[in-house]
Design a protein around this motif. Structure first.
Motif, short mmCIF file in Angstrom:
data_model
loop_
_atom_site.label_atom_id
_atom_site.label_comp_id
_atom_site.label_asym_id
_atom_site.label_seq_id
_atom_site.Cartn_x
_atom_site.Cartn_y
_atom_site.Cartn_z
N LEU A 74 0.86 -1.23 -0.02
CA LEU A 74 -0.02 0.06 0.06
C LEU A 74 1.03 1.43 -0.02
N GLY A 75 2.09 1.00 0.30
CA GLY A 75 2.89 2.33 0.54
C GLY A 75 2.48 3.26 1.69
N LEU A 76 2.19 2.41 2.84
CA LEU A 76 1.80 3.23 3.94
C LEU A 76 2.73 2.78 5.04
N ALA A 77 3.20 3.76 5.94
CA ALA A 77 3.98 3.59 6.88
C ALA A 77 5.40 3.01 6.42
N THR A 78 5.74 3.29 5.44
CA THR A 78 6.85 2.55 4.71
C THR A 78 8.24 2.31 5.47
N PRO A 79 8.69 3.21 6.39
CA PRO A 79 9.88 2.96 7.14
C PRO A 79 9.58 1.74 8.12
N ALA A 80 8.45 1.97 8.76
CA ALA A 80 8.09 0.64 9.84
C ALA A 80 7.86 -0.54 8.97
N ALA A 81 7.03 -0.49 7.95
CA ALA A 81 6.80 -1.74 7.22
C ALA A 81 7.86 -2.37 6.75
N GLY A 82 8.82 -1.56 6.18
CA GLY A 82 9.92 -2.11 5.60
C GLY A 82 10.83 -2.94 6.64
N TRP A 143 13.19 10.86 9.68
CA TRP A 143 13.61 10.58 11.26
C TRP A 143 13.33 8.92 11.17
N MET A 144 12.24 8.73 10.81
CA MET A 144 11.53 7.12 10.99
C MET A 144 12.47 6.36 10.39
N VAL A 145 13.23 6.55 9.32
CA VAL A 145 13.77 5.32 8.77
C VAL A 145 14.96 4.81 9.58
N PRO A 146 15.83 5.96 10.07
CA PRO A 146 16.85 5.14 11.10
C PRO A 146 16.26 4.62 12.32
N ALA A 147 14.93 5.22 12.64
CA ALA A 147 14.55 4.64 14.00
C ALA A 147 13.80 3.37 13.83
N ALA A 148 13.15 3.20 12.83
CA ALA A 148 12.54 1.81 12.52
C ALA A 148 13.52 0.89 12.40
N LEU A 149 14.51 1.16 11.50
CA LEU A 149 15.61 0.07 11.01
C LEU A 149 16.52 -0.14 12.31
N GLY A 150 16.78 0.73 13.05
CA GLY A 150 17.45 0.58 14.58
C GLY A 150 16.86 -0.23 15.34
#
Length: 181
Positions: A74-82, A143-150
């Motif tokens: 869906l392309g929704l909340a992509t950092p957390a989803a990925g 900022w959500m990308v490094p937070a989610a991946l970390g």
């Protein structure tokens, strides 16, 4: 079509393909769909490969795959989803590592490919043909990308590490005696 339009279509196709496969795998674990074994059967399998408790591990893996995959598509909340999907695939890869790389030998090729694609989408973003874009990227901030991946990397390291310790203890208990009595 401009280059920017091609990028958005490419990201859409990558999201739909990766997310769709992940969602289907998660549905096998959670609901027994598509020839899967549901939470009970998957939980038993998870226990047998060192993830305990098995049912909770099956639920976590199923949610990471089905939830992360659906949100990626869906392309929704992509950092957390990925990140969630990548973490689930890291756990799956750990199971297959002893079999080498190639899937035909039971290796981690498939899980690693899905995990890397999911992580790549988390980093790159969903493109304009997504719910994140339609909603003004409120769930897709930089900022959500490094937070989610970390956070996912830390949780995955703990879970896979605990599994590896559990398997090591089992193997130590099953060692044959060096000398006959």
């Amino acid at each position: 079509m401009t280059c920017y339009d091609r990028r958005d279509v490419g990201l859409l196709l990558l999201r739909l393909g990766t997310g769709g496969v992940l969602a289907a795998h998660g549905a096998q674990k959670l609901f027994g769909w598509f020839g899967g074994h549901g939470l009970e059967g998957t939980g038993q399998f998870m226990e047998s490969v060192g993830y305990a408790p098995g049912r909770a591990s099956a639920l976590a893996a199923g949610l990471a795959e089905a939830g992360g995959g659906t949100l990626l598509a869906l392309g929704l909340a992509t950092p957390a989803a990925g990140a969630a999907a990548a973490g689930g695939m890291a756990g799956a890869s750990a199971v297959h590592v002893p079999n080498g790389f190639f899937a035909q030998e039971g290796g981690y090729e498939h899980a690693a490919t899905l995990g890397l694609a999911a992580a790549g989408l988390a980093v790159t973003g969903p493109g304009r043909l997504s719910l994140d874009h339609a909603l003004g990227h409120v769930l897709d901030r930089g900022w959500m990308v490094p937070a989610a991946l970390g956070a996912t990397a830390a949780a995955t390291a703990l879970v896979v590490g605990a599994r590896n310790r559990r398997l090591r203890r089992q193997r130590e208990g099953e060692q044959e005696a060096l000398f006959e009595e």
